[in-house]
Design a protein around this motif. Structure first.
Motif, PDB file in Angstrom:
ATOM      1  N   THR A  41      29.393  44.973  43.882  1.00 12.47           N
ATOM      2  CA  THR A  41      30.065  45.225  45.156  1.00 12.47           C
ATOM      3  C   THR A  41      29.244  44.650  46.300  1.00 12.47           C
ATOM      4  OG1 THR A  41      31.262  46.890  46.455  1.00 12.47           O
ATOM      5  CG2 THR A  41      29.063  47.503  45.666  1.00 12.47           C
ATOM      6  N   VAL A  51      34.073  44.168  48.993  1.00 10.58           N
ATOM      7  CA  VAL A  51      34.461  43.410  47.809  1.00 10.58           C
ATOM      8  C   VAL A  51      33.966  44.245  46.629  1.00 10.58           C
ATOM      9  CG1 VAL A  51      34.218  41.253  46.545  1.00 10.58           C
ATOM     10  CG2 VAL A  51      34.157  41.237  49.051  1.00 10.58           C
ATOM     11  N   LEU A  52      34.874  44.665  45.766  1.00  2.89           N
ATOM     12  CA  LEU A  52      34.534  45.610  44.708  1.00  2.89           C
ATOM     13  C   LEU A  52      35.003  45.115  43.355  1.00  2.89           C
ATOM     14  CD1 LEU A  52      33.480  48.541  44.098  1.00  2.89           C
ATOM     15  CD2 LEU A  52      35.864  49.235  44.287  1.00  2.89           C
ATOM     16  N   GLY A  53      34.092  45.059  42.404  1.00  6.38           N
ATOM     17  CA  GLY A  53      34.450  44.688  41.048  1.00  6.38           C
ATOM     18  C   GLY A  53      35.263  45.802  40.393  1.00  6.38           C
ATOM     19  N   THR A  54      36.352  45.438  39.756  1.00  6.21           N
ATOM     20  CA  THR A  54      37.200  46.425  39.078  1.00  6.21           C
ATOM     21  C   THR A  54      38.000  45.746  37.975  1.00  6.21           C
ATOM     22  OG1 THR A  54      38.940  48.088  39.320  1.00  6.21           O
ATOM     23  CG2 THR A  54      39.078  46.173  40.766  1.00  6.21           C
ATOM     24  N   ARG A  57      42.394  46.658  39.134  1.00  6.77           N
ATOM     25  CA  ARG A  57      42.812  46.454  40.514  1.00  6.77           C
ATOM     26  C   ARG A  57      44.316  46.596  40.716  1.00  6.77           C
ATOM     27  NH1 ARG A  57      41.682  40.064  41.523  1.00  6.77           N
ATOM     28  NH2 ARG A  57      43.562  39.313  40.518  1.00  6.77           N
ATOM     29  N   TYR A  74      40.488  35.843  45.569  1.00  8.37           N
ATOM     30  CA  TYR A  74      40.103  36.794  44.515  1.00  8.37           C
ATOM     31  C   TYR A  74      41.118  36.888  43.370  1.00  8.37           C
ATOM     32  CZ  TYR A  74      36.509  38.123  47.769  1.00  8.37           C
ATOM     33  OH  TYR A  74      35.437  38.082  48.606  1.00  8.37           O
ATOM     34  N   TYR A  77      39.648  36.545  39.856  1.00 14.03           N
ATOM     35  CA  TYR A  77      38.402  37.267  39.626  1.00 14.03           C
ATOM     36  C   TYR A  77      38.685  38.757  39.486  1.00 14.03           C
ATOM     37  CZ  TYR A  77      36.398  32.922  41.358  1.00 14.03           C
ATOM     38  OH  TYR A  77      36.071  31.602  41.537  1.00 14.03           O
ATOM     39  N   ASP A  78      37.786  39.484  38.841  1.00 11.57           N
ATOM     40  CA  ASP A  78      37.945  40.929  38.670  1.00 11.57           C
ATOM     41  C   ASP A  78      37.391  41.681  39.873  1.00 11.57           C
ATOM     42  OD1 ASP A  78      39.181  40.721  36.191  1.00 11.57           O
ATOM     43  OD2 ASP A  78      37.281  40.723  35.120  1.00 11.57           O
ATOM     44  N   TYR A  79      37.900  41.351  41.048  1.00  2.00           N
ATOM     45  CA  TYR A  79      37.488  42.002  42.287  1.00  2.00           C
ATOM     46  C   TYR A  79      38.723  42.344  43.097  1.00  2.00           C
ATOM     47  CZ  TYR A  79      32.673  40.563  41.507  1.00  2.00           C
ATOM     48  OH  TYR A  79      31.414  40.417  40.984  1.00  2.00           O
ATOM     49  N   ALA A  99      32.604  50.655  38.970  1.00  3.19           N
ATOM     50  CA  ALA A  99      32.189  49.249  39.076  1.00  3.19           C
ATOM     51  C   ALA A  99      30.785  49.076  38.522  1.00  3.19           C
ATOM     52  CB  ALA A  99      32.259  48.789  40.532  1.00  3.19           C
TER      53      ALA A  99
END
Length: 116
Positions: A41, A51-54, A57, A74, A77-79, A99
């Motif tokens: 993050t 910006v958060l990895g998940t 989403r 994004y 991407y996994d964000y 995350a």
């Protein structure tokens, strides 16, 4: 940068730095949090979004599109992006820990769970 970013940053530090293996470094000129050199993050350059990895989403964006969203950047991407002025702090804490778990090693996760 939004002055309230410092309140958000303090929340992030309080939530994340006690987790095993977490470090804070700059990324694209903003504070970011890593576990074992893997970012999960960071505060976006505008100081208003995270910006958060998940891995979930779509679930979060469908449940609350006013708070959780992505831009074209994004899409692959996994964000996801989180509007910090709209997110519930307890929900954000849950997302941040998830995350971290998605990037942490099994050993670090075990260390965290043993200290609960």
């Amino acid at each position: 940068m939004n002055p309230s970013v410092f309140v958000y940053l303090e929340f992030l530090r309080k939530t994340l730095l006690p987790l095993p293996g977490v470090t804070e470094k700059m990324c694209f000129g903003t504070p970011a949090f890593y576990v074992k050199k893997k970012i999960f993050t960071r505060i976006k350059e505008d100081g208003e979004n995270l910006v958060l990895g998940t891995l979930e989403r779509d679930k979060w964006m469908q449940a609350n599109p006013e708070t959780y969203y992505i831009t074209d950047h994004y899409r692959n991407y996994d964000y996801m992006l989180v509007r910090l002025d709209k997110v519930d702090p307890e929900e954000l804490k849950e997302l941040l820990i998830t995350a971290w778990r998605n990037r942490a090693t099994g050993k670090l996760i075990s260390e965290y769970e043993n200290n609960l």
